[in-house]
Design an enzyme around this catalytic site. Structure first.
Site, PDB file in Angstrom:
ATOM      1  N   ALA A   1      -1.376  -4.340   0.208  1.00  8.71           N
ATOM      2  CA  ALA A   1      -2.287  -4.514   1.341  1.00  8.71           C
ATOM      3  C   ALA A   1      -3.146  -3.275   1.580  1.00  8.71           C
ATOM      4  O   ALA A   1      -2.618  -2.164   1.677  1.00  8.71           O
ATOM      5  CB  ALA A   1      -1.498  -4.833   2.613  1.00  8.71           C
TER       6      ALA A   1
ATOM      7  N   LEU B   1       1.361   3.324   2.194  1.00  4.92           N
ATOM      8  CA  LEU B   1       1.579   3.579   0.769  1.00  4.92           C
ATOM      9  C   LEU B   1       0.383   3.164  -0.079  1.00  4.92           C
ATOM     10  O   LEU B   1       0.023   3.851  -1.037  1.00  4.92           O
ATOM     11  CB  LEU B   1       2.841   2.873   0.274  1.00  4.92           C
ATOM     12  CG  LEU B   1       4.162   3.512   0.687  1.00  4.92           C
ATOM     13  CD1 LEU B   1       5.330   2.677   0.185  1.00  4.92           C
ATOM     14  CD2 LEU B   1       4.272   4.934   0.168  1.00  4.92           C
ATOM     15  N   CYS B   2      -0.234   2.044   0.263  1.00 12.68           N
ATOM     16  CA  CYS B   2      -1.385   1.582  -0.517  1.00 12.68           C
ATOM     17  C   CYS B   2      -2.573   2.527  -0.355  1.00 12.68           C
ATOM     18  O   CYS B   2      -3.296   2.786  -1.322  1.00 12.68           O
ATOM     19  CB  CYS B   2      -1.761   0.154  -0.116  1.00 12.68           C
ATOM     20  SG  CYS B   2      -0.463  -1.037  -0.526  1.00 12.68           S
ATOM     21  N   THR B   3      -2.755   3.074   0.827  1.00 12.04           N
ATOM     22  CA  THR B   3      -3.835   4.041   1.043  1.00 12.04           C
ATOM     23  C   THR B   3      -3.553   5.318   0.267  1.00 12.04           C
ATOM     24  O   THR B   3      -4.456   5.880  -0.363  1.00 12.04           O
ATOM     25  CB  THR B   3      -4.012   4.325   2.544  1.00 12.04           C
ATOM     26  OG1 THR B   3      -4.379   3.102   3.191  1.00 12.04           O
ATOM     27  CG2 THR B   3      -5.102   5.361   2.779  1.00 12.04           C
TER      28      THR B   3
ATOM     29  N   ALA C   1      -4.302   4.504  -3.360  1.00 13.72           N
ATOM     30  CA  ALA C   1      -5.746   4.359  -3.553  1.00 13.72           C
ATOM     31  C   ALA C   1      -6.447   5.710  -3.528  1.00 13.72           C
ATOM     32  O   ALA C   1      -7.340   5.972  -4.348  1.00 13.72           O
ATOM     33  CB  ALA C   1      -6.329   3.448  -2.471  1.00 13.72           C
TER      34      ALA C   1
END
Length: 153
Positions: free
Chosen positions: A39, A44-46, A49
């Protein structure tokens, strides 16, 4: 279904942030890194990324295209790209078809509960569309080092 190094990369054709589309055919002719994440705009995804953003030139210098795929709708990806200044392609797989084809959608344990969702995964594909790296359950803090080592960047 889990993929392995040497397998042909499954075909996909997905809408992207910014209003375009990306497909496996678009990536032919040069190597690519495809990473599946749960998401946009989550912690964690940020982090993952932004690590890819901060090391993007390393991939460009080696001839790689970078494509991130999540189940987020395109407007959420547009916001993610804008807020994090992401220089690579983000694609939306709301139907989970591409994630399923890559083995990056399925049962996972979240906080002690089994749920269906995106399995954080990374794949490298050569110029002909063959998988050269397959990594399921990628650890966010070690993602860049994994890619640097396995792809000899």
């Amino acid at each position: 279904m889990k993929l392995a190094v040497g397998d042909p990369a499954p075909a996909f054709d997905l809408p992207t942030a910014g209003g375009g589309r990306v497909s496996l055919d678009d990536l032919r002719g040069a190597p690519a890194v495809i990473w599946f994440y749960p998401a946009a705009n989550t912690t964690l995804c940020t982090t993952q990324a932004c690590d890819l953003r901060d090391n993007h030139q390393m991939f460009v210098d080696a001839g790689y295209r970078v494509v991130g795929i999540s189940p987020d709708p395109v407007p959420e990806l547009d916001r993610f790209v804008s807020e994090q200044d992401l220089p690579y392609t983000l694609a939306s797989d709301e139907s989970h078809e591409a994630m399923t084809a890559y083995g990056a959608w399925g049962e996972k344990n979240m906080y002690g509960k089994l749920v269906q969702g995106t399995i954080r995964s990374t794949f490298a594909i050569d110029a002909e569309g063959t998988l050269t790296l397959v990594k399921y359950r990628v650890g966010t803090p070690k993602h860049i080092e994994l890619l640097r080592t396995k792809l000899s960047l």
